[in-house]
Design an enzyme around this catalytic site. Structure first.
Site, PDB file in Angstrom:
ATOM      1  CG  ASP A  12      -0.067  10.491   1.540  1.00  0.00           C
ATOM      2  OD1 ASP A  12       0.137   9.793   2.547  1.00  0.00           O
ATOM      3  OD2 ASP A  12      -1.032  11.275   1.450  1.00  0.00           O
ATOM      4  NE  ARG A  55      -1.589   5.854   5.774  1.00  0.00           N
ATOM      5  CZ  ARG A  55      -2.370   5.494   4.745  1.00  0.00           C
ATOM      6  NH1 ARG A  55      -1.806   5.207   3.581  1.00  0.00           N
ATOM      7  NH2 ARG A  55      -3.677   5.420   4.885  1.00  0.00           N
TER       8      ARG A  55
END
Length: 330
Positions: A156, A207
Site C-alpha cells: 500500500d 493499484r
C-alpha cells in the site's frame, strides 16, 4: 432535531458548534462542508461503542477469523478480496516482528481456507519510519512466503513522505525476482504521472486510487475534476502499456471511463480488475460483477480499528457524511 441530538450525544456543545449549525440554510452544496466540519470537530467525543457500530460495516472485525468469514462470504458472490491487518506507523522493532508474524498467519489462513484473496500491507507497519532496511527485510519475508503459496502481496501507499521509499522498496523487490507483488499509485498526487511512466517500463502491477491523505496543493490536486482527469490519464497509460491494474474507485464517472477504455482496447478480463472498499456502494459493486468484470474488495480487520476509523475521518473529512447517515439516517 438531528443537530441538537448530535452534540448532546457527544456531551459537548460550544459556541463554535452553534455558529456552524446556524450557517446551514438547506442547500446540500452549502450544508455538506459545514456538516463535515461539525462531525470532525465532535468525533473525539463520540463514545467508542457508537463508532464501533458505524465501523462494523466497513471493517470485518478484530480477529483473523472475522476476516476469513467475510472473505468466504464475498467469494460465494464471485468477488475476490485483499485482506489487510489494520495498523500503521509502528514505532519499535519488536512490534514490527509481531505485525510480520500476524501477516504471515493471514497468508497461511488464505491457503488453509482456500480463499480467493491476496494480502495488502503498509510499509510503516513493518518499520519504514524506523529503518528502511528493516522494512525491506520484513516485506521481503512476507512476499517470499506468499510466493510459496502462489499468492500475491500489495504494498500500500501511505502519505507523501513515504512515497519515494515505498517505490524504492518495490523496485528492489522486483529486481530480486519477486514478481508476486504490486504497488499503489494515488492519482491526486502531481508526481504520479512520472511515477506511472517509470513503473510501466518494468511491467509493474499497479493499484490506481484517487488518494485519501491531506497533502498540500503544491503536491496534490485538490479539485474533484482535476483528480478525476488525472486518474483517467494515468489509467490509460497503464492499460495501454499492458500492465495489470487494479481500478480502485467508487466514482461512477471513473467507472464508466474505465469501461470505455476497456472496450476500446479490447481487453480481456484477466488483464485488469476493479477494486472497492468493504461496505461501500455494494449495489454498484454487484453491478460491476454482473457486467462481467473481476472485482476485489479490500477487507480490513484488527485491533487497530478505532485508530483506523479516526485517521480516515481526519484525513478525509468528507467521510463525516457517511458517519452521519450510518448513525442518524439508516
Amino acid at each position: 432535531m438531528f443537530f441538537l441530538a448530535f452534540p448532546r450525544l457527544c456531551g459537548y456543545i460550544d459556541s463554535d458548534l452553534i455558529d456552524l449549525i446556524s450557517q446551514i440554510n438547506g442547500s446540500k452544496k452549502e450544508v455538506m462542508p459545514v456538516l463535515n466540519k461539525l462531525i470532525t470537530t465532535v468525533f473525539p467525543f463520540i463514545p467508542k461503542t457508537i463508532v464501533g457500530q458505524v465501523a462494523k460495516r466497513y471493517i470485518a472485525g478484530v480477529a483473523l477469523s472475522d476476516g476469513v468469514r467475510l472473505v468466504k462470504e464475498l467469494n460465494t458472490k464471485t468477488i475476490m478480496a485483499t485482506m489487510d491487518l489494520l495498523g500503521e506507523d509502528v514505532k519499535n522493532v519488536a512490534e514490527t516482528e509481531v505485525v510480520k508474524k500476524e501477516i504471515l498467519s493471514i497468508i497461511q489462513s488464505i491457503k488453509e481456507n482456500t480463499l480467493t484473496s491476496n494480502v495488502s500491507i503498509k510499509p510503516t507497519q513493518l518499520g519504514l519510519k524506523i529503518d528502511k532496511e528493516l522494512a525491506h527485510r520484513n516485506i521481503k519475508t512476507i512476499i517470499e512466503e506468499a510466493q510459496k503459496f502462489g499468492n500475491f502481496v500489495r504494498i500500500d501507499m501511505e502519505d507523501v513522505t513515504t512515497t519515494d521509499d515505498t517505490l524504492a522498496i518495490y523496485q528492489h523487490l522486483k529486481s530480486d525476482g519477486l514478481g508476486n507483488t504490486g504497488v499503489v499509485i494515488q492519482a491526486y498526487l502531481r508526481r504520479s504521472e512520472a511515477d506511472v511512466r517509470a513503473l510501466v517500463k518494468n511491467g509493474a502491477n499497479i493499484r490506481l486510487c484517487k488518494g485519501i491523505y491531506n497533502e498540500v496543493p503544491s503536491l496534490a490536486y485538490k479539485e474533484r475534476q482535476e483528480i478525476r482527469n488525472n486518474y483517467l490519464k494515468l489509467l490509460q497509460i497503464i492499460l495501454e502499456s499492458g500492465c495489470y491494474v487494479g481500478i480502485a474507485t467508487h466514482d461512477d464517472y471513473l467507472i464508466e471511463g474505465a469501461y470505455a477504455m476497456i472496450e476500446k482496447l479490447g481487453l480481456k478480463k484477466e488483464q485488469y480488475e476493479f477494486q472497492m472498499l468493504l461496505g461501500v456502494r455494494e449495489k454498484r459493486r454487484d453491478q460491476i460483477v454482473k457486467d462481467g468484470h473481476r472485482l476485489r474488495v479490500y477487507v480490513p480487520f484488527g485491533e487497530q480499528w478505532y485508530a483506523y476509523s479516526t485517521r480516515r475521518l481526519l484525513e478525509n473529512p468528507q467521510m463525516a457524511w457517511y458517519i452521519t447517515k450510518a448513525i442518524f439516517i439508516h
